[in-house]
Design a protein around this motif. Sequence first.
Motif, PDB file in Angstrom:
ATOM      1  N   LYS A  56      -8.259  -0.303  -0.602  1.00  0.00           N
ATOM      2  CA  LYS A  56      -7.611  -1.499  -1.337  1.00  0.00           C
ATOM      3  C   LYS A  56      -6.198  -1.650  -1.592  1.00  0.00           C
ATOM      4  CE  LYS A  56     -11.331  -1.521  -4.713  1.00  0.00           C
ATOM      5  NZ  LYS A  56     -11.973  -0.377  -5.467  1.00  0.00           N
TER       6      LYS A  56
ATOM      7  N   THR B  66      -2.308  -0.023  10.869  1.00  0.00           N
ATOM      8  CA  THR B  66      -3.611   0.456  10.771  1.00  0.00           C
ATOM      9  C   THR B  66      -3.933   0.547   9.042  1.00  0.00           C
ATOM     10  OG1 THR B  66      -3.696   1.888  12.569  1.00  0.00           O
ATOM     11  CG2 THR B  66      -5.328   2.569  10.817  1.00  0.00           C
TER      12      THR B  66
ATOM     13  N   THR C  33     -10.049  -4.916   6.122  1.00  0.00           N
ATOM     14  CA  THR C  33     -11.695  -4.647   6.317  1.00  0.00           C
ATOM     15  C   THR C  33     -12.227  -4.120   5.119  1.00  0.00           C
ATOM     16  OG1 THR C  33     -10.506  -2.584   7.261  1.00  0.00           O
ATOM     17  CG2 THR C  33     -11.261  -4.539   9.084  1.00  0.00           C
TER      18      THR C  33
ATOM     19  N   ARG D 271      -6.973  -1.686   7.541  1.00  0.00           N
ATOM     20  CA  ARG D 271      -7.925  -0.972   6.656  1.00  0.00           C
ATOM     21  C   ARG D 271      -7.977  -1.752   5.387  1.00  0.00           C
ATOM     22  NH1 ARG D 271      -6.976   5.549   7.151  1.00  0.00           N
ATOM     23  NH2 ARG D 271      -8.043   5.605   9.324  1.00  0.00           N
TER      24      ARG D 271
ATOM     25  N   LYS E 197       0.909  -1.250   0.007  1.00  0.00           N
ATOM     26  CA  LYS E 197      -0.219   0.020   0.094  1.00  0.00           C
ATOM     27  C   LYS E 197       0.855   1.040   0.033  1.00  0.00           C
ATOM     28  CE  LYS E 197      -3.803   2.162   0.232  1.00  0.00           C
ATOM     29  NZ  LYS E 197      -4.808   2.123  -0.719  1.00  0.00           N
TER      30      LYS E 197
ATOM     31  N   TYR F  20     -14.878  -5.336  13.150  1.00  0.00           N
ATOM     32  CA  TYR F  20     -13.547  -4.131  13.503  1.00  0.00           C
ATOM     33  C   TYR F  20     -14.034  -3.366  14.562  1.00  0.00           C
ATOM     34  CZ  TYR F  20     -10.449  -0.679  11.911  1.00  0.00           C
ATOM     35  OH  TYR F  20      -9.341   0.179  11.824  1.00  0.00           O
TER      36      TYR F  20
ATOM     37  N   ILE G 141     -11.842  -1.363   3.736  1.00  0.00           N
ATOM     38  CA  ILE G 141     -11.864   0.179   3.693  1.00  0.00           C
ATOM     39  C   ILE G 141     -10.976   0.767   2.703  1.00  0.00           C
ATOM     40  CG2 ILE G 141     -11.377   2.213   5.244  1.00  0.00           C
ATOM     41  CD1 ILE G 141     -12.044   0.580   7.661  1.00  0.00           C
TER      42      ILE G 141
ATOM     43  N   PRO H  84     -11.948  -0.085  15.490  1.00  0.00           N
ATOM     44  CA  PRO H  84     -10.989   0.705  15.338  1.00  0.00           C
ATOM     45  C   PRO H  84     -10.087   1.315  16.556  1.00  0.00           C
ATOM     46  CG  PRO H  84     -13.098   1.441  14.291  1.00  0.00           C
ATOM     47  CD  PRO H  84     -13.262   0.518  15.240  1.00  0.00           C
TER      48      PRO H  84
END
Lengths: 301, 442
Positions: free
Chosen positions: A54, A43, A50, A47, A11, A77, A52, A79
């Motif tokens: 890609k 995190t 989950t 993410r 990412k 989840y 949130i 957070p």
Amino acid sequence: MDVLTLRNVVKRYSNHIAVNDVSLNIPKGKIFGMLGPNGAGKTSLIRMITSITKADQGEIIIDGEPLNANHPTQIGYLPEERGLYKKMKVGEQLIYLARLKGLSQRQAKEKLNYWLEKFDITSWWDKKVGELSKGMQQKVQFIATVVHEPKLMILDEPFSGLDPINTNLIKDEIYEMNQKGTSIIFSTHRMEQVEQICEEIALINQGKIILEGNVDEIKNSYKDNKFEIEFDGKIPEDLLADSFTILEDSDKALVIQANEGHDSNELLKGLIDRGVQIRAYREILPTLNEIFIKKVGESNE
Amino acid sequence: MNSNISLIIGREYWTRVKSKTFLLTTFLAPIGIVFVYAVLGYLLTRGSDKQKNIAILDNAGIVSELAEAKNNLVLTLETKPLTELLEDYKEGKYDGIVELPALDIDDSKYSIIYHSDDPLALDEESTVRGLFRKDIRNFKVQAFGLDQNSLDKIDTDISLNPKTVKETEKEISNITTKVSSVLGGAVGMILFMVILIFGSQVMRGVNEEKINRIVEVLISSVKPLDLMIGKVLGIGLVGLTQFMIWGILLTVFSVIASSVFGLGSMETMGDMASNEGVKAVMENDEVKGTIMKVLKELASINWLLIIPLYFFYFIIGYLMYASLFAAVGAAAGDDINEAQALTTVVMLPLIAAFYIGMSAVSAPDSSVSVWSSIIPITAPVVMPIRLATDPPMWQIGLSVISCILFVVFLIWLAARIYRVGILMYGKKASFKELGKWIFYKG
């Protein structure tokens, strides 16, 4: 079978790489610790799991299937940055969140009754979230995380801001969920909690996994042959020679490190042979905290 | 996924509709307006409850014949001197004395004195003033030695009647232009207000979720686009509900109000008008004629085409600006007031559209009006204003198509900013960052 497999996940953000080629297997039914200092990429990784965000590259496989639109309903989840609608009532809000996770109105109501009774907070149903204390809001948020009975639960710093009583309460719930077969990923930088709770861990720093495996195995592989001995009498100087080094010396106890090529049996035998009365003997394993600091220090160099 | 959008719409809708603010603004606002009208109507008609005896002391010698009593005012032409009349007043024979002082024919102003401790009500005062207008006029006409007949012909009523060059069935009168501009102006105003009020609610709603951090929980369950669309539609429905309730309430109340107060005050107004002399009576007939023409014009408007188009522009306009406001709410930091610059960028075209729209009321076919009713960012406000003036079909068609294409593009654009923005905690985003977010993949 693994509940979650990451293959070469990357990412990127505009100025840095948050997750850099991470591959990881998280076994089913375990409590898995995801450790790392602030900004390590925990995190960002969560993410992606989950849905949130890609992943830019790589594969995320949940329970044998590549990540798809059905997975969010199977994941719970919590957070790190907790959040609820302050002006909405506890009951309405929990039902809404549960329904977004795919439960019907009736199912949601049933499950929530169970959880509110369990936490003994049924009287909160018509209270606005903003009227509750921070600790109380955390309980509500925890219920929102577990109500749809997820296969995989991801808890990001679940105990931050909780008093010891509520910490234990939540901890017991986590164990219970795990007993029932829920796989749990527990993300934190509080090492003592990980040592208590997790069987397996992965240590992340600067977007990479720098250490991974079973907690006991990791500790064993990082042990540095330290022992604590309590005894009566005097340590014979000739036994120590260059085989052992005394690290700490108090009246009745010693912390001794075995030098290269020597082990604890040799020490014990020597002591017994010389008629020293041993009262207690313990191997000192490094704490995860020490390993963590050592590894992070190494990888930052 | 669709069930998620409907869940989101449901939450956005019901939490707002059940809130105290909504109940207050929806039900109390029309009640408040009606109450104010009722009080005003009561105060205005109250004066006529009690009969008042008024003495007229004509020192100027202008009154030839006293008009009939109006507003419960009983008028008596007295010749006694003022001192005696004041005695009568003290004895309670009169409630007041109107003294007409000597008239200077070269002065265009004339002051009448009303002797009383109890001043006249608003409508009574204008009745008294009206009583003597005709007398004074006749007096001055005679004093100057003018010919009454010629005088009547001096005042010329000028009207401009447009005549189409092209042959059409429909005849354009000046009433047509007036009716369509009032209609257009009102519709444009409402559209502007609706977009502004509910658009900024979307912005605050999005920002609230971001500040609350609940957005992270939400988008671990639903797609950011679903969340944004759900919010925009939910709040839009709140707006529709509010307007429908207002419409129903105002209709109900105005029916009640006109049957209780309205008719009474209408009558007095009519009386007042007729009291102002022959000319006023003529005007009254003219007014009636105009009302008939206005009704005829309203009936001739192609409502079947226009009303669906009003709805279309209402929805399109709201969607355009609400999605832009959603993007601003997502890009704003934890303090939404810091996002002034971003809000301004969104508001500017809307305000421009409003001003162009207002100028389009008087000049619906100017090139600015035509183009801004086709360019989609201003069209939702400007085109509805022009609709009542029968713009060419190709312009309506072009406007509709460009609006649809543009709204799709804007939602796409807003969604791209939104999905990145809602996860960026802390500082507000700069324009440069926003640009990056749009082209940011994943």
